[in-house]
Design a protein around this motif. Structure first.
Motif, PDB file in Angstrom:
ATOM      1  N   PRO A 187       0.839  -1.207   0.000  1.00 39.53           N
ATOM      2  CA  PRO A 187       0.000   0.000   0.000  1.00 39.53           C
ATOM      3  C   PRO A 187       0.869   1.250   0.000  1.00 39.53           C
ATOM      4  O   PRO A 187       2.000   1.248   0.492  1.00 39.53           O
ATOM      5  CB  PRO A 187      -0.793  -0.126   1.306  1.00 39.53           C
ATOM      6  CG  PRO A 187      -0.670  -1.555   1.699  1.00 39.53           C
ATOM      7  CD  PRO A 187       0.644  -2.039   1.193  1.00 39.53           C
ATOM      8  N   GLU A 188       0.312   2.328  -0.545  1.00 35.81           N
ATOM      9  CA  GLU A 188       1.052   3.588  -0.634  1.00 35.81           C
ATOM     10  C   GLU A 188       0.326   4.684   0.132  1.00 35.81           C
ATOM     11  O   GLU A 188      -0.911   4.713   0.185  1.00 35.81           O
ATOM     12  CB  GLU A 188       1.227   3.999  -2.086  1.00 35.81           C
ATOM     13  CG  GLU A 188       2.084   3.037  -2.901  1.00 35.81           C
ATOM     14  CD  GLU A 188       2.175   3.457  -4.352  1.00 35.81           C
ATOM     15  OE1 GLU A 188       2.607   4.599  -4.623  1.00 35.81           O
ATOM     16  OE2 GLU A 188       1.804   2.656  -5.226  1.00 35.81           O
ATOM     17  N   LEU A 189       1.126   5.601   0.693  1.00 34.24           N
ATOM     18  CA  LEU A 189       0.595   6.744   1.421  1.00 34.24           C
ATOM     19  C   LEU A 189       0.628   7.982   0.539  1.00 34.24           C
ATOM     20  O   LEU A 189       1.616   8.240  -0.163  1.00 34.24           O
ATOM     21  CB  LEU A 189       1.426   6.994   2.684  1.00 34.24           C
ATOM     22  CG  LEU A 189       0.993   8.192   3.552  1.00 34.24           C
ATOM     23  CD1 LEU A 189      -0.338   7.895   4.252  1.00 34.24           C
ATOM     24  CD2 LEU A 189       2.075   8.532   4.579  1.00 34.24           C
ATOM     25  N   PHE A 190      -0.479   8.747   0.589  1.00 31.38           N
ATOM     26  CA  PHE A 190      -0.579  10.012  -0.124  1.00 31.38           C
ATOM     27  C   PHE A 190      -1.026  11.080   0.870  1.00 31.38           C
ATOM     28  O   PHE A 190      -1.567  10.773   1.940  1.00 31.38           O
ATOM     29  CB  PHE A 190      -1.587   9.921  -1.269  1.00 31.38           C
ATOM     30  CG  PHE A 190      -1.228   8.928  -2.345  1.00 31.38           C
ATOM     31  CD1 PHE A 190      -0.580   9.337  -3.497  1.00 31.38           C
ATOM     32  CD2 PHE A 190      -1.535   7.583  -2.197  1.00 31.38           C
ATOM     33  CE1 PHE A 190      -0.237   8.420  -4.477  1.00 31.38           C
ATOM     34  CE2 PHE A 190      -1.199   6.656  -3.172  1.00 31.38           C
ATOM     35  CZ  PHE A 190      -0.549   7.079  -4.324  1.00 31.38           C
ATOM     36  N   SER A 191      -0.803  12.342   0.503  1.00 32.51           N
ATOM     37  CA  SER A 191      -1.252  13.431   1.376  1.00 32.51           C
ATOM     38  C   SER A 191      -1.829  14.576   0.565  1.00 32.51           C
ATOM     39  O   SER A 191      -1.521  14.741  -0.626  1.00 32.51           O
ATOM     40  CB  SER A 191      -0.099  13.933   2.250  1.00 32.51           C
ATOM     41  OG  SER A 191       0.873  14.608   1.469  1.00 32.51           O
ATOM     42  N   LEU A 192      -2.684  15.344   1.247  1.00 34.73           N
ATOM     43  CA  LEU A 192      -3.284  16.551   0.688  1.00 34.73           C
ATOM     44  C   LEU A 192      -3.326  17.608   1.782  1.00 34.73           C
ATOM     45  O   LEU A 192      -3.417  17.271   2.971  1.00 34.73           O
ATOM     46  CB  LEU A 192      -4.719  16.282   0.216  1.00 34.73           C
ATOM     47  CG  LEU A 192      -4.916  15.555  -1.102  1.00 34.73           C
ATOM     48  CD1 LEU A 192      -6.353  15.034  -1.180  1.00 34.73           C
ATOM     49  CD2 LEU A 192      -4.637  16.497  -2.282  1.00 34.73           C
ATOM     50  N   PRO A 193      -3.280  18.889   1.427  1.00 32.28           N
ATOM     51  CA  PRO A 193      -3.470  19.925   2.446  1.00 32.28           C
ATOM     52  C   PRO A 193      -4.873  19.838   3.038  1.00 32.28           C
ATOM     53  O   PRO A 193      -5.841  19.564   2.324  1.00 32.28           O
ATOM     54  CB  PRO A 193      -3.276  21.231   1.676  1.00 32.28           C
ATOM     55  CG  PRO A 193      -2.525  20.845   0.439  1.00 32.28           C
ATOM     56  CD  PRO A 193      -2.980  19.460   0.111  1.00 32.28           C
ATOM     57  N   LEU A 194      -4.970  20.078   4.336  1.00 31.89           N
ATOM     58  CA  LEU A 194      -6.271  20.027   5.004  1.00 31.89           C
ATOM     59  C   LEU A 194      -7.189  21.138   4.517  1.00 31.89           C
ATOM     60  O   LEU A 194      -8.400  20.961   4.433  1.00 31.89           O
ATOM     61  CB  LEU A 194      -6.068  20.113   6.520  1.00 31.89           C
ATOM     62  CG  LEU A 194      -7.309  20.019   7.414  1.00 31.89           C
ATOM     63  CD1 LEU A 194      -8.151  18.794   7.086  1.00 31.89           C
ATOM     64  CD2 LEU A 194      -6.898  20.009   8.877  1.00 31.89           C
ATOM     65  N   ARG A 195      -6.602  22.273   4.216  1.00 34.63           N
ATOM     66  CA  ARG A 195      -7.341  23.373   3.597  1.00 34.63           C
ATOM     67  C   ARG A 195      -6.939  23.431   2.131  1.00 34.63           C
ATOM     68  O   ARG A 195      -5.754  23.463   1.811  1.00 34.63           O
ATOM     69  CB  ARG A 195      -6.997  24.698   4.272  1.00 34.63           C
ATOM     70  CG  ARG A 195      -7.527  24.839   5.690  1.00 34.63           C
ATOM     71  CD  ARG A 195      -9.004  25.205   5.684  1.00 34.63           C
ATOM     72  NE  ARG A 195      -9.468  25.596   7.022  1.00 34.63           N
ATOM     73  CZ  ARG A 195     -10.711  26.005   7.286  1.00 34.63           C
ATOM     74  NH1 ARG A 195     -11.597  26.063   6.300  1.00 34.63           N
ATOM     75  NH2 ARG A 195     -11.064  26.329   8.500  1.00 34.63           N
ATOM     76  N   PRO A 196      -7.918  23.419   1.209  1.00 34.97           N
ATOM     77  CA  PRO A 196      -7.563  23.418  -0.215  1.00 34.97           C
ATOM     78  C   PRO A 196      -6.788  24.666  -0.602  1.00 34.97           C
ATOM     79  O   PRO A 196      -7.045  25.760  -0.106  1.00 34.97           O
ATOM     80  CB  PRO A 196      -8.927  23.356  -0.920  1.00 34.97           C
ATOM     81  CG  PRO A 196      -9.908  23.856   0.086  1.00 34.97           C
ATOM     82  CD  PRO A 196      -9.373  23.438   1.422  1.00 34.97           C
ATOM     83  N   GLN A 197      -5.795  24.483  -1.462  1.00 32.75           N
ATOM     84  CA  GLN A 197      -4.984  25.587  -1.946  1.00 32.75           C
ATOM     85  C   GLN A 197      -5.548  26.066  -3.280  1.00 32.75           C
ATOM     86  O   GLN A 197      -5.274  25.499  -4.324  1.00 32.75           O
ATOM     87  CB  GLN A 197      -3.532  25.140  -2.080  1.00 32.75           C
ATOM     88  CG  GLN A 197      -2.928  24.691  -0.757  1.00 32.75           C
ATOM     89  CD  GLN A 197      -1.512  24.175  -0.895  1.00 32.75           C
ATOM     90  OE1 GLN A 197      -1.051  23.844  -2.001  1.00 32.75           O
ATOM     91  NE2 GLN A 197      -0.789  24.102   0.204  1.00 32.75           N
ATOM     92  N   GLY A 198      -6.377  27.111  -3.223  1.00 37.08           N
ATOM     93  CA  GLY A 198      -7.043  27.610  -4.410  1.00 37.08           C
ATOM     94  C   GLY A 198      -8.327  26.856  -4.677  1.00 37.08           C
ATOM     95  O   GLY A 198      -8.702  25.933  -3.950  1.00 37.08           O
TER      96      GLY A 198
END
Length: 324
Positions: A187-198
């Protein structure tokens, strides 16, 4: 549109009949006693409500002590369930303003003094979805049937093409959302900002493969039960309230990755995790830390379903950190 319910008239599967006749009475006694032995695994409750027959996400409330939040799988109405500690439904919140495609996991977190829930609309069994959604809701002050709209939503895509994802966690202190792929090995880990950027479509960032996740067995016959063929796949994740331990669940195992010092999650998941036994739980789909971080809770996509309390393994001793 909700899934047709004609399947309820079909004969009860053998394992479900066994649960009804053997485990359920014992579980009801345990729930009725209201007692819990510290540091022990066991049945904390039983999900009996027919509306909650396909639970795929679970999180402990950060606003209401002893309350759990749950949601069901795709094909059901967009709604969140508030339950007591034993899994008894307290209230149903109808979600407005979003389209529910395939909700697969949820997380609870605090940000700027407010309590929130994040729901991941990231299921993609066919590998066909080009965009996916995450919805964040502020926890309501009153637990009674009502309507709920997201505080904000995030539309995103994967960096390297469609994939199925049923596991999400929120690192509020780090301002990021963590997502774990289901069908990739490892399995692979991904991330995103908690608050959308734009306002545009966000792109998840790849953070590395999870070490130590048992892969599929090599001796599985073609006619093996579905559980054995897919039991290595990741179905849920959650971050402990102290932000140090990332729990990841498959159909078979429970793994805990512990972050040391100020390292990022890419380094933490590169070490072999601590392993904890997963109780016998067909279709194990929902898992989350208790609000006090003392244990994990897990349940599955069926009714009646036990709500298991699982003690995590003790974190390994932290390696000495290099001096600055």
């Amino acid at each position: 549109m909700s899934r047709p319910r004609h399947r309820r008239s079909r004969p009860c599967p053998r394992w479900q009949a066994w649960l009804l006749s053997s485990c359920l009475p014992l579980a009801l006694v345990a729930c009725g006693s209201g007692e819990e032995a510290a540091g022990e695994n066991g049945v904390q409750g039983v999900l009996l409500d027919a509306q909650m027959s396909e639970i795929s996400g679970l999180a402990a409330s950060r606003r209401h002590p002893g309350v759990l939040w749950m949601h069901d799988d795709g094909g059901n109405p967009a709604r969140l369930f508030a339950t007591d500690a034993n899994g008894g439904r307290i209230a149903t919140f109808t979600v407005e303003g979003v389209t529910k495609t395939d909700w697969e996991d949820m997380a609870a977190f605090e940000l700027d003094g407010r309590a929130y829930l994040l729901v991941a609309d990231t299921g993609d069994n066919g590998g066909l979805r080009r965009t996916l959604q995450l919805h964040v809701f502020e926890e309501p002050a009153v637990l009674e049937n009502a309507r709920l709209e997201p505080a904000w939503s995030i539309a995103f895509r994967w960096p390297d093409g469609p994939l199925d994802c049923e596991a999400v966690a929120v690192d509020a202190a780090g301002g990021q959302i963590l997502l774990v792929s289901k069908k990739r090995t490892p399995p692979e880990l991904f991330s995103l900002p908690l608050r959308p950027q734009g306002d545009g479509l966000q792109v998840a960032a790849a953070r590395g493969a999870l070490a130590g996740v048992p892969g599929p067995a090599n001796d599985i016959p073609a006619d093996a039960p579905r559980r054995r063929r897919y039991e290595h796949q990741v179905t849920a994740a959650d971050l402990s309230p102290d932000g140090r331990r990332l729990a990841v669940m498959t159909y078979r195992d429970l793994m805990v990755y512990t972050r040391q010092g100020v390292e990022d999650w890419s380094r933490a998941i590169a070490r072999a995790p601590d392993m904890a036994p997963l109780p016998w739980l067909p279709q194990a789909e929902a898992m989350g830390w208790r609000a006090d971080g003392s244990a994990l809770l897990a349940t599955g996509e069926f009714i009646p379903a036990p709500l298991f309390r699982i003690q995590p393994p003790a974190p390994a001793a932290a390696a000495p950190q290099p001096k600055p």
